[in-house]
Write a protein that holds these residues in place. Structure first.
Motif, PDB file in Angstrom:
ATOM      1  N   SER A  98       0.835  -1.201   0.000  1.00 12.22           N
ATOM      2  CA  SER A  98       0.000   0.000   0.000  1.00 12.22           C
ATOM      3  C   SER A  98       0.869   1.249   0.000  1.00 12.22           C
ATOM      4  O   SER A  98       0.605   2.206  -0.738  1.00 12.22           O
ATOM      5  CB  SER A  98      -0.912   0.027   1.238  1.00 12.22           C
ATOM      6  N   LEU A  99       1.909   1.228   0.831  1.00 12.81           N
ATOM      7  CA  LEU A  99       2.823   2.383   0.878  1.00 12.81           C
ATOM      8  C   LEU A  99       3.478   2.622  -0.473  1.00 12.81           C
ATOM      9  O   LEU A  99       3.629   3.758  -0.918  1.00 12.81           O
ATOM     10  CB  LEU A  99       3.919   2.143   1.924  1.00 12.81           C
ATOM     11  N   ILE A 100       3.873   1.514  -1.129  1.00 12.93           N
ATOM     12  CA  ILE A 100       4.499   1.645  -2.451  1.00 12.93           C
ATOM     13  C   ILE A 100       3.544   2.321  -3.418  1.00 12.93           C
ATOM     14  O   ILE A 100       3.914   3.255  -4.148  1.00 12.93           O
ATOM     15  CB  ILE A 100       4.928   0.258  -2.991  1.00 12.93           C
ATOM     16  N   ALA A 101       2.269   1.873  -3.408  1.00  8.46           N
ATOM     17  CA  ALA A 101       1.290   2.450  -4.332  1.00  8.46           C
ATOM     18  C   ALA A 101       1.075   3.933  -4.031  1.00  8.46           C
ATOM     19  O   ALA A 101       0.961   4.756  -4.941  1.00  8.46           O
ATOM     20  CB  ALA A 101      -0.024   1.687  -4.242  1.00  8.46           C
ATOM     21  N   ILE A 102       1.033   4.285  -2.734  1.00 11.84           N
ATOM     22  CA  ILE A 102       0.861   5.694  -2.349  1.00 11.84           C
ATOM     23  C   ILE A 102       2.055   6.522  -2.842  1.00 11.84           C
ATOM     24  O   ILE A 102       1.899   7.579  -3.455  1.00 11.84           O
ATOM     25  CB  ILE A 102       0.717   5.815  -0.816  1.00 11.84           C
ATOM     26  N   ASN A 103       3.258   5.996  -2.584  1.00 14.51           N
ATOM     27  CA  ASN A 103       4.448   6.726  -3.020  1.00 14.51           C
ATOM     28  C   ASN A 103       4.524   6.813  -4.537  1.00 14.51           C
ATOM     29  O   ASN A 103       5.048   7.790  -5.088  1.00 14.51           O
ATOM     30  CB  ASN A 103       5.707   6.061  -2.465  1.00 14.51           C
ATOM     31  N   ALA A 104       4.003   5.795  -5.235  1.00 15.26           N
ATOM     32  CA  ALA A 104       3.992   5.837  -6.699  1.00 15.26           C
ATOM     33  C   ALA A 104       3.131   6.996  -7.181  1.00 15.26           C
ATOM     34  O   ALA A 104       3.492   7.696  -8.135  1.00 15.26           O
ATOM     35  CB  ALA A 104       3.478   4.514  -7.259  1.00 15.26           C
TER      36      ALA A 104
END
Lengths: 254, 321
Positions: free
Chosen positions: B29-35
């Motif tokens: 989820s964090l990766i998607a947010i940072n993306a």
């Protein structure tokens, strides 16, 4: 069509143009020549709104161009090329020409993001006409190549194609033959003539190549140190005493 | 080939919560947010050449806006809260973008850096609204009859929003707006001569970039569940810049890859806090030296020869003007 009246501009106290006036008629090929530093490119930069003159007027078909921002001037139908080619180097040749069509497209950030049917149609049409222009300038095979990787001659043609993509009324060519070999220059002369004869463009060209200037211009204005020292038909200019002095003087220096 | 890759990617994203341990669902989820943030930042910095070191500030505004909305209006559905968080942040982007029109390069970087500090100070001082240093607990978001109470539920919300925003960004960049932004990066005078309004598009880049980052902030609030000003320090802004440099300036896909890489790296280095700046610095320098276009361009040069060999699209006849 294009009127330049009593134009003066100076940089750091040095007068680049002083009291320059000339008028370009509809569907005319008009050349600006003169030794290096005579102020030829400065004229283009004033017409396209990059420089604000300290004095004078620039009109296009009656509109005051000095009241407009550069992008507004472009939208009024003034397109140009640059002395040291300003292609979008990291973008493909196709994208370069598509950017030239910017003013004729409507897609905004939201309609674009949604990829609406009408956006798709507009993109398809824009690509078609961009390909047609690339084909006309012998660049179809390099449509997907980054512009910065093209040879100089191709970059110069790409710049003209990009300028034409905006469907201008007035085309300003800044040293289009610079860096071209004699054969390429001959081709370029034919291209410029066709733009006037077939597309009905008015063209102002700044050029050092005398063969090109004498070969295609209807009228020539000669600048020296920011002043106009002569204006007339090519053969009149070639024998003008002031021109010969200014020009040959600089040729000796070079 | 491209469709197969997309389908495989989609299958992995959808199946992830069943295959991976719970912590890795949170990490994804964090990766998607940072993306999402990286895409927003790339539209501003990579596409339009306006460097920002203040995106943690935009993320904070989006996060606090979404959190406060969820607390004050519990009935508000999640999509509306996220959209409002994006719009509030976009408005701030507009307010910052207009004065920044006069700045370039290093000066712009300094101004955006200062903006990041101002946002953190504002959060601390508006404690009646943000609870300042005590932090803000974010209630579980509601979507119709469901409460998004599990990591898996929040994960699906985040990846759905991220997918929509990725598609939107790809569409923006392949149409008129994206080309105008790239033209400004390549040559401002040629862009103007092509009829592009520099001020309007530079400001638009700020607004869109802030919108993306604001929505990401809203998702961040929901996923992390607790906000405090120190989550949005300057190092986070630097991380975002690292993501787009490593991933590739001017590439949407590169932004996603860069976000995945830096987020994972950050997480795996959590035990070595003291060495983190050293390792990060080394990666940044190496990537700029050996991979100036980022991962996107490095991959592109491997893939491109195959594409260049294909015949060009045939030009249509009778279109000559």
């Amino acid at each position: 069509m294009l009127g330049v009246e009593d134009l003066s501009i100076s940089f750091g106290g040095l007068a680049a143009l002083s009291g320059l006036s000339f008028a370009v008629r509809d569907r005319e090929i008009f050349a600006l020549i003169g030794p290096n530093g005579a102020g030829k490119s400065t004229v283009f930069n004033v017409i396209t709104g990059l420089y604000r003159p300290s004095h004078g007027r620039v009109t296009l078909g009656g509109d005051d161009l000095l009241a407009l921002a550069p992008h507004q001037i472009a939208r009024r139908g003034v397109a140009r090329t640059f002395q040291n080619t300003e292609v979008f180097r990291q973008l493909t040749a196709l994208d370069n020409v598509l950017i030239g069509r910017h003013g004729h497209l409507r897609t905004g950030v939201i309609t674009g993001a949604l990829w609406l049917p009408r956006v798709r149609q507009e993109e398809a049409r824009a690509r078609e006409s961009a390909y047609a222009l690339l084909t006309r300038f012998g660049l179809a095979a390099v449509a997907a190549v980054e512009a910065g990787g093209l040879p100089l001659g191709a970059q110069k043609r790409l710049e003209i194609a990009r300028a034409l993509a905006s469907e201008p009324r007035l085309l300003l060519l800044d040293e289009p033959a610079g860096g071209l070999n004699p054969t390429e220059t001959q081709t370029l002369m034919a291209v410029i003539r066709r733009l006037r004869d077939e597309s009905g463009l008015t063209i102002v060209v700044v050029e050092h190549d005398m063969e090109l200037v004498m070969g295609i211009s209807d009228r020539v204005a000669v600048l020296d140190h920011g002043r106009k020292i002569a204006e007339g038909r090519p053969h009149e200019i070639a024998t003008d005493a002031a021109v010969v002095e200014a020009y040959l003087g600089s040729e000796e220096d070079a | 080939m491209r469709h197969a890759a997309l389908a495989t990617g989609a299958a992995v994203v959808v199946g992830w919560p069943w295959a991976a341990p719970r912590y890795f669902v949170f990490l994804a989820s964090l990766i998607a947010i940072n993306a999402i943030v990286a895409i927003g930042l790339n539209l501003l910095s990579g596409y339009t050449n306006q460097l920002s070191f203040g995106h943690a500030g935009f993320l904070a505004i989006g996060a606090y806006a979404a959190a406060i909305l969820t607390i004050r209006a519990p009935a508000l559905p999640v999509p509306a809260a996220l959209l409002l968080a994006g719009l509030v942040t976009a408005a701030v982007g507009l307010a910052l973008g207009v004065p920044c029109l006069r700045l370039e390069g290093l000066y712009l970087a300094m101004a955006t850096l200062a903006f990041g500090f101002v946002v953190v100070e504002a959060i601390l001082n508006l404690d009646w609204l943000t609870r300042g240093n005590d932090g803000l607990r974010v209630p579980a978001a509601r979507l119709g009859p469901w409460t998004l109470a599990t990591d898996t539920a929040r994960y699906y919300l985040v990846v759905t929003v991220a997918a929509l925003l990725i598609v939107a960004a790809v569409n923006i960049t392949r149409t008129r707006t994206g080309r105008a932004l790239l033209a400004i990066r390549e040559s401002e005078i040629a862009a103007q001569a092509s009829g592009i309004n520099l001020a309007a598009y530079k400001t638009l880049a700020f607004v869109v970039s802030a919108f993306y980052t604001g929505v990401a902030g809203g998702l961040f609030a929901l996923v992390v569940g607790f906000l405090s000003p120190d989550s949005f320090d300057v190092f986070l802004s630097v991380d975002f810049v690292a993501m787009i440099i490593v991933g590739g300036l001017g590439s949407i896909l590169g932004s996603v890859v860069g976000a995945a890489l830096i987020t994972t790296l950050n997480d795996s280095l959590a035990g070595f806090q003291n060495y983190r700046p050293l390792i990060f610095g080394a990666i940044l320098i190496a990537s700029m030296l050996f991979m100036p276009g980022g991962i996107a361009r490095a991959l592109g040069t491997i893939v491109r020869p195959a594409r260049a060999a294909a015949p060009p699209e045939p030009p249509r006849q009778g279109e000559d003007r």
